[in-house]
Design a protein around this motif. Structure first.
Motif, PDB file in Angstrom:
ATOM      1  N   GLU A 157     -40.076  39.645 145.600  1.00  0.00           N
ATOM      2  CA  GLU A 157     -38.991  39.321 144.684  1.00  0.00           C
ATOM      3  C   GLU A 157     -38.052  40.499 144.449  1.00  0.00           C
ATOM      4  OE1 GLU A 157     -38.423  37.070 140.381  1.00  0.00           O
ATOM      5  OE2 GLU A 157     -40.332  38.012 140.864  1.00  0.00           O
ATOM      6  N   SER A 158     -38.568  41.719 144.521  1.00  0.00           N
ATOM      7  CA  SER A 158     -37.766  42.909 144.234  1.00  0.00           C
ATOM      8  C   SER A 158     -36.817  43.231 145.388  1.00  0.00           C
ATOM      9  CB  SER A 158     -38.676  44.110 143.996  1.00  0.00           C
ATOM     10  OG  SER A 158     -37.945  45.309 143.993  1.00  0.00           O
ATOM     11  N   PRO A 159     -35.497  43.239 145.150  1.00  0.00           N
ATOM     12  CA  PRO A 159     -34.558  43.583 146.219  1.00  0.00           C
ATOM     13  C   PRO A 159     -34.808  44.970 146.799  1.00  0.00           C
ATOM     14  CG  PRO A 159     -33.384  42.528 144.414  1.00  0.00           C
ATOM     15  CD  PRO A 159     -34.783  42.789 143.927  1.00  0.00           C
ATOM     16  N   SER A 160     -35.174  45.951 145.953  1.00  0.00           N
ATOM     17  CA  SER A 160     -35.416  47.298 146.464  1.00  0.00           C
ATOM     18  C   SER A 160     -36.656  47.330 147.351  1.00  0.00           C
ATOM     19  CB  SER A 160     -35.561  48.298 145.312  1.00  0.00           C
ATOM     20  OG  SER A 160     -36.688  48.001 144.502  1.00  0.00           O
ATOM     21  N   GLY A 161     -37.670  46.523 147.029  1.00  0.00           N
ATOM     22  CA  GLY A 161     -38.849  46.443 147.871  1.00  0.00           C
ATOM     23  C   GLY A 161     -38.512  45.886 149.240  1.00  0.00           C
ATOM     24  N   VAL A 162     -37.750  44.792 149.263  1.00  0.00           N
ATOM     25  CA  VAL A 162     -37.360  44.172 150.536  1.00  0.00           C
ATOM     26  C   VAL A 162     -36.485  45.123 151.355  1.00  0.00           C
ATOM     27  CG1 VAL A 162     -36.104  42.260 151.589  1.00  0.00           C
ATOM     28  CG2 VAL A 162     -37.555  41.849 149.595  1.00  0.00           C
ATOM     29  N   GLU A 163     -35.574  45.818 150.700  1.00  0.00           N
ATOM     30  CA  GLU A 163     -34.703  46.765 151.401  1.00  0.00           C
ATOM     31  C   GLU A 163     -35.512  47.884 152.044  1.00  0.00           C
ATOM     32  OE1 GLU A 163     -30.848  49.698 150.549  1.00  0.00           O
ATOM     33  OE2 GLU A 163     -31.788  48.597 148.911  1.00  0.00           O
ATOM     34  N   ASN A 164     -36.447  48.471 151.291  1.00  0.00           N
ATOM     35  CA  ASN A 164     -37.300  49.517 151.855  1.00  0.00           C
ATOM     36  C   ASN A 164     -38.133  48.993 153.013  1.00  0.00           C
ATOM     37  OD1 ASN A 164     -37.485  52.324 150.454  1.00  0.00           O
ATOM     38  ND2 ASN A 164     -37.166  50.901 148.764  1.00  0.00           N
ATOM     39  N   ALA A 165     -38.679  47.794 152.850  1.00  0.00           N
ATOM     40  CA  ALA A 165     -39.519  47.209 153.895  1.00  0.00           C
ATOM     41  C   ALA A 165     -38.729  46.971 155.181  1.00  0.00           C
ATOM     42  CB  ALA A 165     -40.126  45.904 153.386  1.00  0.00           C
ATOM     43  N   ARG A 166     -37.557  46.394 155.062  1.00  0.00           N
ATOM     44  CA  ARG A 166     -36.758  46.093 156.249  1.00  0.00           C
ATOM     45  C   ARG A 166     -36.301  47.359 156.971  1.00  0.00           C
ATOM     46  NH1 ARG A 166     -33.075  41.244 153.492  1.00  0.00           N
ATOM     47  NH2 ARG A 166     -34.594  39.558 153.824  1.00  0.00           N
ATOM     48  N   GLN A 167     -35.988  48.377 156.216  1.00  0.00           N
ATOM     49  CA  GLN A 167     -35.521  49.619 156.822  1.00  0.00           C
ATOM     50  C   GLN A 167     -36.636  50.368 157.544  1.00  0.00           C
ATOM     51  OE1 GLN A 167     -33.664  51.928 153.722  1.00  0.00           O
ATOM     52  NE2 GLN A 167     -31.773  50.714 153.737  1.00  0.00           N
ATOM     53  N   ASN A 168     -37.845  50.301 156.995  1.00  0.00           N
ATOM     54  CA  ASN A 168     -38.932  51.124 157.518  1.00  0.00           C
ATOM     55  C   ASN A 168     -39.880  50.395 158.455  1.00  0.00           C
ATOM     56  OD1 ASN A 168     -38.911  53.941 156.016  1.00  0.00           O
ATOM     57  ND2 ASN A 168     -38.320  52.401 154.507  1.00  0.00           N
ATOM     58  N   TYR A 169     -39.923  49.062 158.384  1.00  0.00           N
ATOM     59  CA  TYR A 169     -40.871  48.303 159.204  1.00  0.00           C
ATOM     60  C   TYR A 169     -40.160  47.159 159.913  1.00  0.00           C
ATOM     61  CZ  TYR A 169     -43.881  50.920 156.053  1.00  0.00           C
ATOM     62  OH  TYR A 169     -44.470  51.921 155.316  1.00  0.00           O
ATOM     63  N   PRO A 170     -39.305  47.481 160.882  1.00  0.00           N
ATOM     64  CA  PRO A 170     -38.504  46.448 161.560  1.00  0.00           C
ATOM     65  C   PRO A 170     -39.323  45.483 162.410  1.00  0.00           C
ATOM     66  CG  PRO A 170     -38.242  48.583 162.647  1.00  0.00           C
ATOM     67  CD  PRO A 170     -39.005  48.844 161.390  1.00  0.00           C
ATOM     68  N   ASP A 171     -40.574  45.816 162.703  1.00  0.00           N
ATOM     69  CA  ASP A 171     -41.397  44.924 163.515  1.00  0.00           C
ATOM     70  C   ASP A 171     -41.987  43.768 162.697  1.00  0.00           C
ATOM     71  OD1 ASP A 171     -40.927  46.453 165.756  1.00  0.00           O
ATOM     72  OD2 ASP A 171     -42.746  47.661 165.505  1.00  0.00           O
ATOM     73  N   CYS A 172     -41.860  43.839 161.365  1.00  0.00           N
ATOM     74  CA  CYS A 172     -42.306  42.753 160.495  1.00  0.00           C
ATOM     75  C   CYS A 172     -41.083  42.010 159.962  1.00  0.00           C
ATOM     76  CB  CYS A 172     -43.127  43.294 159.327  1.00  0.00           C
ATOM     77  SG  CYS A 172     -44.640  44.158 159.802  1.00  0.00           S
ATOM     78  N   HIS A 173     -41.317  40.789 159.514  1.00  0.00           N
ATOM     79  CA  HIS A 173     -40.234  39.980 158.953  1.00  0.00           C
ATOM     80  C   HIS A 173     -40.417  39.906 157.446  1.00  0.00           C
ATOM     81  CE1 HIS A 173     -37.091  37.064 158.655  1.00  0.00           C
ATOM     82  NE2 HIS A 173     -37.893  36.105 158.235  1.00  0.00           N
ATOM     83  N   PHE A 174     -39.346  40.177 156.699  1.00  0.00           N
ATOM     84  CA  PHE A 174     -39.426  40.190 155.237  1.00  0.00           C
ATOM     85  C   PHE A 174     -38.401  39.240 154.640  1.00  0.00           C
ATOM     86  CE2 PHE A 174     -41.061  44.284 156.636  1.00  0.00           C
ATOM     87  CZ  PHE A 174     -42.271  44.330 155.952  1.00  0.00           C
ATOM     88  N   ILE A 175     -38.840  38.530 153.599  1.00  0.00           N
ATOM     89  CA  ILE A 175     -38.020  37.542 152.915  1.00  0.00           C
ATOM     90  C   ILE A 175     -37.976  37.887 151.433  1.00  0.00           C
ATOM     91  CG2 ILE A 175     -37.849  35.111 152.239  1.00  0.00           C
ATOM     92  CD1 ILE A 175     -39.296  34.410 154.849  1.00  0.00           C
ATOM     93  N   GLU A 176     -36.794  37.831 150.848  1.00  0.00           N
ATOM     94  CA  GLU A 176     -36.678  38.007 149.407  1.00  0.00           C
ATOM     95  C   GLU A 176     -36.885  36.649 148.739  1.00  0.00           C
ATOM     96  OE1 GLU A 176     -33.365  39.358 146.084  1.00  0.00           O
ATOM     97  OE2 GLU A 176     -33.261  40.265 148.093  1.00  0.00           O
ATOM     98  N   GLY A 177     -37.899  36.550 147.912  1.00  0.00           N
ATOM     99  CA  GLY A 177     -38.195  35.278 147.273  1.00  0.00           C
ATOM    100  C   GLY A 177     -39.211  35.436 146.163  1.00  0.00           C
TER     101      GLY A 177
END
Length: 216
Positions: free
Chosen positions: A71-91
């Motif tokens: 749910e946290s936008p900052s969490g999703v942003e950090n995840a997408r920037q650092n772990y591009p091999d995984c898929h992340f959804i904000e929800g």
């Protein structure tokens, strides 16, 4: 006088994408509870409340196809920037799952999330909508039991344990009995508990694997 409150003022902020302290004692028992994935059958895992994606990435490195939802936008942003091999959804756990998540995961995990929820029943309800028939839900949460709570009280540690000054902190405190009741009432069975950290009955956390009786 009315006060205007912005959503970001109440966001659970993530500053980086590093593993957190709890992952150190939860990692081994959590990985041991995951059904084994292999090259011919790569199991799909949904990480509900994935935070900064650090644990999502560790699980993906074990050979699973992992999607993280946070749910946290900052969490999703950090995840997408650092772990591009995984898929992340904000929800949000409180919202219906995106259509692409429906009934398509072998495993749903939720690590140290349920204790932060005003409405914890929504977590197993969402998981049941995302799991394939026969899939597993694995929930971890801080352990609360009679002996541990006595020890905390005697040693003066209760304020630190329940810390009401922690913004976004723990608001639910589960025992084996109450976590079992939550999952049972939401249609999950075959509960299997493991414990992590400290001596027996003073554990830091508990992990519970369960299977929905019927996928919703």
């Amino acid at each position: 006088m009315s006060v205007s409150l912005k959503k970001q003022e109440y966001e659970y902020l993530y500053q980086d994408a590093q593993l957190v302290h709890a992952h150190g004692f939860l990692m081994q028992p959590l990985l041991s509870m995951l059904p084994k994935s292999n090259a011919s059958k790569k199991l799909r895992v949904l990480d509900l409340g994935c935070g900064n994606g650090s644990l999502t990435n560790v699980i993906a490195q074990q050979g699973y196809e992992v999607v993280g939802m946070e749910e946290s936008p900052s969490g999703v942003e950090n995840a997408r920037q650092n772990y591009p091999d995984c898929h992340f959804i904000e929800g949000s756990i409180y919202s219906p799952p995106p259509e692409i998540l429906g009934n398509c995961f072998d495993i749903v995990i939720s690590v140290e999330v349920v204790e932060h929820l005003f409405y914890p029943k929504e977590l197993p309800r969402l998981a049941s909508r995302c799991l394939k028939p026969g899939g597993k839900l694995i929930v971890t949460t801080p352990y609360n039991g009679y002996l541990k709570n006595i020890a905390l009280s005697v040693l003066g540690g209760m304020d630190r344990h329940v810390n009401p000054l922690w913004d976004g902190g723990h608001i639910k405190f589960f025992s084996v009995k109450t976590l079992s009741q939550l999952l049972d009432e939401e249609g999950f069975a075959e509960l299997d508990f493991k414990f992590a950290g400290r001596a027996p009955y003073l554990w830091k956390a508990m992990l519970c694997s369960s299977t929905p009786v019927s996928v919703k």
